[in-house]
Design a protein around this motif. Structure first.
Motif, PDB file in Angstrom:
ATOM      1  N   ALA A 145      52.981  51.926  17.921  1.00 58.67           N
ATOM      2  CA  ALA A 145      53.764  51.412  19.048  1.00 58.67           C
ATOM      3  C   ALA A 145      53.127  51.815  20.375  1.00 58.67           C
ATOM      4  CB  ALA A 145      55.199  51.936  18.962  1.00 58.67           C
ATOM      5  N   ALA A 146      52.649  53.059  20.443  1.00 61.79           N
ATOM      6  CA  ALA A 146      52.008  53.528  21.681  1.00 61.79           C
ATOM      7  C   ALA A 146      50.732  52.746  21.970  1.00 61.79           C
ATOM      8  CB  ALA A 146      51.711  55.023  21.574  1.00 61.79           C
ATOM      9  N   LEU A 147      49.933  52.490  20.915  1.00 61.86           N
ATOM     10  CA  LEU A 147      48.684  51.732  21.093  1.00 61.86           C
ATOM     11  C   LEU A 147      48.992  50.312  21.575  1.00 61.86           C
ATOM     12  CD1 LEU A 147      45.647  51.707  18.743  1.00 61.86           C
ATOM     13  CD2 LEU A 147      46.721  49.548  19.322  1.00 61.86           C
ATOM     14  N   MET A 148      49.961  49.657  20.944  1.00 61.59           N
ATOM     15  CA  MET A 148      50.314  48.289  21.327  1.00 61.59           C
ATOM     16  C   MET A 148      50.898  48.245  22.736  1.00 61.59           C
ATOM     17  SD  MET A 148      52.024  47.067  17.701  1.00 61.59           S
ATOM     18  CE  MET A 148      52.660  45.558  18.377  1.00 61.59           C
ATOM     19  N   GLY A 149      51.762  49.218  23.058  1.00 63.41           N
ATOM     20  CA  GLY A 149      52.366  49.251  24.391  1.00 63.41           C
ATOM     21  C   GLY A 149      51.337  49.485  25.473  1.00 63.41           C
ATOM     22  N   GLY A 150      50.371  50.374  25.192  1.00 61.88           N
ATOM     23  CA  GLY A 150      49.319  50.641  26.169  1.00 61.88           C
ATOM     24  C   GLY A 150      48.482  49.409  26.450  1.00 61.88           C
ATOM     25  N   GLN A 151      48.110  48.681  25.377  1.00 61.27           N
ATOM     26  CA  GLN A 151      47.309  47.463  25.562  1.00 61.27           C
ATOM     27  C   GLN A 151      48.109  46.412  26.323  1.00 61.27           C
ATOM     28  OE1 GLN A 151      44.224  46.544  25.191  1.00 61.27           O
ATOM     29  NE2 GLN A 151      44.607  44.377  25.671  1.00 61.27           N
ATOM     30  N   TYR A 152      49.389  46.276  26.014  1.00 54.71           N
ATOM     31  CA  TYR A 152      50.210  45.270  26.684  1.00 54.71           C
ATOM     32  C   TYR A 152      50.356  45.591  28.170  1.00 54.71           C
ATOM     33  CZ  TYR A 152      54.039  42.010  27.560  1.00 54.71           C
ATOM     34  OH  TYR A 152      54.806  40.986  28.060  1.00 54.71           O
ATOM     35  N   GLN A 153      50.517  46.854  28.496  1.00 57.28           N
ATOM     36  CA  GLN A 153      50.654  47.234  29.902  1.00 57.28           C
ATOM     37  C   GLN A 153      49.348  47.015  30.675  1.00 57.28           C
ATOM     38  OE1 GLN A 153      52.082  51.251  29.417  1.00 57.28           O
ATOM     39  NE2 GLN A 153      54.251  50.627  29.418  1.00 57.28           N
ATOM     40  N   ARG A 154      48.223  47.197  29.984  1.00 59.30           N
ATOM     41  CA  ARG A 154      46.933  46.946  30.652  1.00 59.30           C
ATOM     42  C   ARG A 154      46.687  45.456  30.850  1.00 59.30           C
ATOM     43  NH1 ARG A 154      45.487  51.196  27.246  1.00 59.30           N
ATOM     44  NH2 ARG A 154      44.734  49.766  25.621  1.00 59.30           N
ATOM     45  N   GLN A 155      47.117  44.647  29.883  1.00 58.47           N
ATOM     46  CA  GLN A 155      46.890  43.198  29.968  1.00 58.47           C
ATOM     47  C   GLN A 155      48.087  42.467  29.363  1.00 58.47           C
ATOM     48  OE1 GLN A 155      43.343  41.803  28.007  1.00 58.47           O
ATOM     49  NE2 GLN A 155      43.364  39.833  29.070  1.00 58.47           N
ATOM     50  N   ARG A 156      48.984  42.040  30.227  1.00 55.67           N
ATOM     51  CA  ARG A 156      50.173  41.347  29.760  1.00 55.67           C
ATOM     52  C   ARG A 156      49.786  39.959  29.250  1.00 55.67           C
ATOM     53  NH1 ARG A 156      54.987  43.585  31.995  1.00 55.67           N
ATOM     54  NH2 ARG A 156      55.993  41.546  31.919  1.00 55.67           N
ATOM     55  N   GLY A 157      50.485  39.503  28.227  1.00 59.86           N
ATOM     56  CA  GLY A 157      50.206  38.185  27.657  1.00 59.86           C
ATOM     57  C   GLY A 157      50.799  38.087  26.264  1.00 59.86           C
ATOM     58  N   ASN A 158      50.303  37.126  25.488  1.00 60.50           N
ATOM     59  CA  ASN A 158      50.805  36.891  24.137  1.00 60.50           C
ATOM     60  C   ASN A 158      49.917  37.571  23.086  1.00 60.50           C
ATOM     61  OD1 ASN A 158      53.018  35.168  24.819  1.00 60.50           O
ATOM     62  ND2 ASN A 158      51.552  33.519  25.208  1.00 60.50           N
ATOM     63  N   TYR A 159      50.561  38.268  22.151  1.00 58.98           N
ATOM     64  CA  TYR A 159      49.841  38.967  21.076  1.00 58.98           C
ATOM     65  C   TYR A 159      50.513  38.672  19.733  1.00 58.98           C
ATOM     66  CZ  TYR A 159      47.671  41.862  24.730  1.00 58.98           C
ATOM     67  OH  TYR A 159      46.973  42.310  25.831  1.00 58.98           O
ATOM     68  N   LEU A 160      49.733  38.809  18.680  1.00 59.03           N
ATOM     69  CA  LEU A 160      50.247  38.806  17.312  1.00 59.03           C
ATOM     70  C   LEU A 160      49.977  40.174  16.702  1.00 59.03           C
ATOM     71  CD1 LEU A 160      49.264  35.329  15.789  1.00 59.03           C
ATOM     72  CD2 LEU A 160      51.540  36.357  15.689  1.00 59.03           C
ATOM     73  N   ALA A 161      50.941  40.696  15.967  1.00 64.12           N
ATOM     74  CA  ALA A 161      50.775  41.983  15.291  1.00 64.12           C
ATOM     75  C   ALA A 161      51.019  41.775  13.799  1.00 64.12           C
ATOM     76  CB  ALA A 161      51.748  43.014  15.848  1.00 64.12           C
ATOM     77  N   PHE A 162      50.032  42.148  12.974  1.00 67.71           N
ATOM     78  CA  PHE A 162      50.097  41.897  11.535  1.00 67.71           C
ATOM     79  C   PHE A 162      50.270  43.200  10.762  1.00 67.71           C
ATOM     80  CE2 PHE A 162      47.652  38.324  13.245  1.00 67.71           C
ATOM     81  CZ  PHE A 162      48.318  37.247  12.669  1.00 67.71           C
ATOM     82  N   PHE A 163      51.140  43.147   9.749  1.00 69.18           N
ATOM     83  CA  PHE A 163      51.414  44.311   8.904  1.00 69.18           C
ATOM     84  C   PHE A 163      51.354  43.899   7.436  1.00 69.18           C
ATOM     85  CE2 PHE A 163      53.114  45.047  13.048  1.00 69.18           C
ATOM     86  CZ  PHE A 163      52.870  46.393  13.300  1.00 69.18           C
ATOM     87  N   SER A 164      51.334  44.905   6.562  1.00 71.66           N
ATOM     88  CA  SER A 164      51.098  44.641   5.145  1.00 71.66           C
ATOM     89  C   SER A 164      52.330  44.163   4.395  1.00 71.66           C
ATOM     90  CB  SER A 164      50.551  45.893   4.470  1.00 71.66           C
ATOM     91  OG  SER A 164      51.434  46.987   4.669  1.00 71.66           O
ATOM     92  N   SER A 165      53.516  44.372   4.952  1.00 74.02           N
ATOM     93  CA  SER A 165      54.743  43.977   4.263  1.00 74.02           C
ATOM     94  C   SER A 165      55.838  43.737   5.287  1.00 74.02           C
ATOM     95  CB  SER A 165      55.182  45.058   3.282  1.00 74.02           C
ATOM     96  OG  SER A 165      55.616  46.213   3.980  1.00 74.02           O
ATOM     97  N   PHE A 166      56.898  43.056   4.861  1.00 80.13           N
ATOM     98  CA  PHE A 166      58.039  42.824   5.760  1.00 80.13           C
ATOM     99  C   PHE A 166      58.714  44.140   6.132  1.00 80.13           C
ATOM    100  CE2 PHE A 166      57.719  38.404   4.329  1.00 80.13           C
ATOM    101  CZ  PHE A 166      57.969  37.737   5.514  1.00 80.13           C
ATOM    102  N   ASP A 167      58.801  45.043   5.171  1.00 79.32           N
ATOM    103  CA  ASP A 167      59.439  46.323   5.446  1.00 79.32           C
ATOM    104  C   ASP A 167      58.681  47.098   6.532  1.00 79.32           C
ATOM    105  OD1 ASP A 167      61.369  48.520   4.722  1.00 79.32           O
ATOM    106  OD2 ASP A 167      59.485  49.528   4.196  1.00 79.32           O
ATOM    107  N   TYR A 168      57.369  47.176   6.381  1.00 80.99           N
ATOM    108  CA  TYR A 168      56.523  47.873   7.360  1.00 80.99           C
ATOM    109  C   TYR A 168      56.606  47.170   8.713  1.00 80.99           C
ATOM    110  CZ  TYR A 168      52.324  50.563   8.779  1.00 80.99           C
ATOM    111  OH  TYR A 168      51.428  51.402   9.391  1.00 80.99           O
ATOM    112  N   MET A 169      56.574  45.837   8.697  1.00 74.07           N
ATOM    113  CA  MET A 169      56.650  45.064   9.932  1.00 74.07           C
ATOM    114  C   MET A 169      57.962  45.324  10.673  1.00 74.07           C
ATOM    115  SD  MET A 169      57.024  40.957  10.392  1.00 74.07           S
ATOM    116  CE  MET A 169      58.799  41.139  10.144  1.00 74.07           C
ATOM    117  N   GLU A 170      59.071  45.326   9.935  1.00 73.96           N
ATOM    118  CA  GLU A 170      60.381  45.536  10.555  1.00 73.96           C
ATOM    119  C   GLU A 170      60.469  46.924  11.186  1.00 73.96           C
ATOM    120  OE1 GLU A 170      62.841  43.676  11.211  1.00 73.96           O
ATOM    121  OE2 GLU A 170      62.376  41.860  10.101  1.00 73.96           O
TER     122      GLU A 170
END
Length: 779
Positions: A603-628
């Motif tokens: 979450a910290a890595l994703m938040g840091g990147q988003y704050q540096r460059q706002r825009g649209n991103y996709l985040a992929f995970f190995s399962s629905f449980d992990y994604m949620e």
């Protein structure tokens, strides 16, 4: 046409001229190919030593050249035999099917009389019952003169059609030879792909082409294969796609090509699944049940001609007149359905007929590669010379495995036994008893077996025959659950015939709703499709498989059974390293035992990147449980950032709504599962998507099934872990990351989140144009 010849197989000629009446599938499915071959061999082994088999015969009628192989000839009895294997009660065979068989043997009779100089010949239909191993022989005596008249009558009925087909082919090839590339120039990489395609056809070899996204692969593959059709005498091009979107891209590519060659008479057909095309799913496929099957073959000629007329090019306009544009449509699903219903015929079986007369046929992989593939059967029957294009071919391994696998669940049989007609209870009870014994003998929840259970397979075959006989005797009886069990049993039996090292047989047990009942799933699980696919490749002039992720070559060559002569090309990417920042977050582990600890740093890595460059991103995970869990953690830490999530079992409308969130003006992060709907085949250029986070290597789950696959892969190829886990996982990762850079003007960022992404052997499987760097941990 200057002496041009039209070659037609005996069976194809008879199906065109002698098939009348209802569409009737009650006497099908026929015995399997292996059963048919074995049945033919047994019948001929009962004949005398001088009995001739597989007699090549041919003859001409004007420009028509008719050819085929007669099953057998008894010289002493002067009897020509056509052998047909069947299962069930012969009296249930539809009359129009019997008449078709007589038509075939009469044509062969004429060709034999002409070849041998005979005045007369005995003709026999030999029906061989696979179950009882008994023959039923029907015979007639015909003079050579009568057979010649019959031959000429059938050829006369077909000749006008053949002359039109020859004229179409001549015009098509002339236009294809003159056709120019539909754009002013090739995109970077597109010319290299097109040249590789054309050269493969020129040499008559298969091709594996790794070609990056964004170069126009669809046009870049169809255009050279169409040029090759005229130059190399190719009859048809089959374009096979993994998804509906791929079929639409092929239809769009045909439109682009045709726009650059407005007089090109290019017949294009899109095939749809039977479940999609069926107008009356609650009815059986015969005239007593479905009105579209009643008299189908009587109305087929008019429907066929109407479908072809739709695909005519615009007529040339007189000098000085404004060009008149005819509709010139492709037979996509909706257009063909409209034609079929206008003529009261079944859309699905009209599409099967039109595949014979179209130049480009667009459909799913299964139409050429699965166990009963229509296009492959037609190719063999008509001796077509075909070029096959396989889009997004990284899907072929998993898709082909499913085509040649079968599973059955005991709970379904238990329910079925309670509601089937009385005549079917006994054979189904026998299957049930044998199944119970298998469950009793197995103590573990999961077990893999070296051989198939003989008694169970025998009971299953008997039950399938009983169901077939019952459905033939009761044409109005329709039960979806019984049909599902029946077709599952037939597939199980067919796969059992070829069971070997390429497959596993396993039983997985689970506790049923009642303590006294355990449930189990029996599976013949194909893990190496090569033995099934190799003959399919050999039946083509050229098969070209292309995708952005076809590395390593040996994996696809081994798993798919590619010929030794297969050519490989790695198309140079039009993208450069400066377009994409690839960051490896080696300080985070996404292994199962570390997932809970990984949520906060991700979450910290994703938040840091988003704050540096706002825009649209996709985040992929190995399962629905992990994604949620990751999405919840991120939303809690960064509530101001818009978040949307993939849900389980999303329908087409929900998927479209998810993708609609990615606009040129929007900002936020879409959370998705790797390998799902949004990991490939999604085109979000420019600001619609500026980055992706991949928090998994995509490795298949370690479980008893995959461990059995790993052991078998190790035994066959000596690379069990890579073939089972590493290669399939990394293909998903590269596909997902490929959503970010779609055009040469795109800029973006990809984070590969796991320490294993830093390993050299993993990075070797990444695109060569990527420059991979280490991500700086976010405080």
């Amino acid at each position: 046409m200057n002496g041009a010849t039209y070659t037609v197989a005996v069976r194809a000629l008879c199906e065109f001229t002698a098939k009348t009446g209802d569409l009737d599938l009650r006497f099908t499915p026929s015995p399997t190919a292996q059963e048919g071959i074995a049945g033919h061999a047994l019948v001929t082994s009962r004949r005398d030593d001088d009995y001739e088999t597989e007699i090549a015969l041919s003859g001409d009628f004007g420009p028509l050249h008719v050819r085929g192989r007669a099953d057998g000839y008894d010289r002493r009895a002067n009897r020509l035999e056509e052998i047909k294997t069947y299962r069930g009660d012969l009296k249930n065979m539809p009359d129009n099917q019997r008449q078709l068989h007589w038509a075939q043997v009469k044509i062969y009779g004429h060709l034999l009389c002409k070849d041998q100089g005979l005045d007369k010949v005995h003709l026999a239909l030999v029906y061989f019952d696979i179950g009882s191993q008994k023959e039923t022989l029907l015979h007639e005596e015909h003079t050579a003169l009568a057979l010649r008249a019959y031959f000429e009558k059938q050829c006369g009925l077909f000749l006008r059609w053949a002359e039109k087909e020859m004229a179409h082919r001549e015009a098509r090839d002339a236009q294809l030879k003159a056709m120019r590339f539909p754009h002013a120039d090739f995109r970077p990489g597109q010319r290299q792909l097109a040249e590789a395609m054309y050269k493969a056809s020129n040499r008559g070899v298969c091709l594996l082409a790794q070609a990056p996204t964004g170069i126009g692969k669809t046009v870049g593959s169809l255009f050279p294969m169409l040029k090759a059709s005229a130059k190399h005498g190719v009859d048809k091009v089959f374009f096979l796609a993994a998804k509906t979107s791929g079929r639409q891209m092929a239809l769009d590519a045909v439109d682009i090509i045709r726009a650059g060659a407005p007089l090109l008479p290019l017949r294009t057909l899109e095939l749809a699944a039977k479940s999609t095309a069926c107008v009356n799913p609650d009815k059986a496929c015969h005239g007593e049940s479905c009105p579209l099957a009643k008299g189908f073959y009587d109305r087929l000629p008019a429907a066929r001609q109407a479908a072809l007329d739709i695909m005519l090019p615009p007529a040339p306009s007189p000098a000085g007149a404004e060009a008149a544009r005819a509709p010139f449509l492709a037979l996509d699903r909706e257009t063909l359905r409209a034609v079929a219903l206008a003529h009261d015929v079944c859309p699905y079986y009209l599409s099967s007929e039109m595949a014979r007369w179209c130049d480009i046929v667009i459909g799913d992989y299964n139409y050429y590669f699965d166990i009963s593939a229509m296009l492959h059967s037609l190719t063999l029957l008509n001796d077509w010379k075909v070029n096959v294009l396989v889009d997004e071919a990284h899907n072929m391994v998993s898709r082909a495995r499913k085509m040649y696998s079968a599973e059955m669940e005991h709970a379904g049989l238990r329910m079925l036994r309670k509601v089937v007609p009385e005549e079917l209870k006994k054979p189904l009870d026998r299957v049930h008893r044998q199944w119970n014994q298998l469950e009793k003998d197995q103590t573990a929840e999961y077990q893999c077996y070296a051989t198939l259970p003989e008694k169970f397979m025998g009971a299953l075959q008997t039950a399938a025959t009983a169901i077939s006989d019952y459905m033939a005797d009761h044409p109005s009886y329709v039960d979806a659950d019984l049909q599902e069990f029946y077709f599952g049993a037939l597939l199980f039996a067919r796969l059992a015939e070829s069971f070997g090292d390429h497959a596993l047989f396993d039983i997985e047990k689970s506790e049923g709703a009642r303590a006294s009942h355990s449930n189990s799933v029996l599976c013949i699980r194909n893990i190496v499709p090569a033995p099934f696919l190799k003959p399919r490749f050999e039946s083509t002039h050229t098969t070209a498989l292309f995708s952005a992720t076809l590395s390593p070559w040996n994996y696809f060559g081994d798993m798919l059974g590619m010929p030794d002569t297969t050519a490989w090309v790695d198309v140079e990417s039009p993208f450069v390293a400066e377009q994409l920042s690839v960051q490896v977050a080696s300080h985070i582990s996404t292994r199962y035992q570390h997932r809970q600890q990984s949520l906060r740093p991700i979450a910290a890595l994703m938040g840091g990147q988003y704050q540096r460059q706002r825009g649209n991103y996709l985040a992929f995970f190995s399962s629905f449980d992990y994604m949620e869990k990751a999405a919840n953690q991120f939303a809690e830490a960064y509530p101001e950032v818009p978040v949307w999530r993939q849900s389980r079992r999303m329908d087409e409308a929900a998927r479209a709504q998810f993708l609609a969130r990615f606009t040129l003006e929007s900002e936020g992060i879409g959370f998705a599962v790797l390998g799902g709907s949004f990991g490939e085949g999604v085109d979000l250029p420019g600001a619609r998507l500026i980055g992706a986070f991949v928090a998994t290597l995509g490795l298949p789950q370690i479980n008893p099934v995959n461990e059995q696959i790993r052991l078998r892969m190790d035994a066959i190829f000596g690379a069990g872990y890579d073939y089972t886990y590493t290669y399939p996982g990394l293909q998903k990762v590269v596909q997902a990351a490929g959503r970010v850079i779609r055009t040469q003007s795109d800029q973006g960022t990809v984070y590969l989140i796991d320490d294993r992404f830093g390993r050299p052997e993993i990075q070797q499987l990444m695109p060569a144009w990527w420059r991979i760097e280490s991500a700086v941990p976010t405080p």
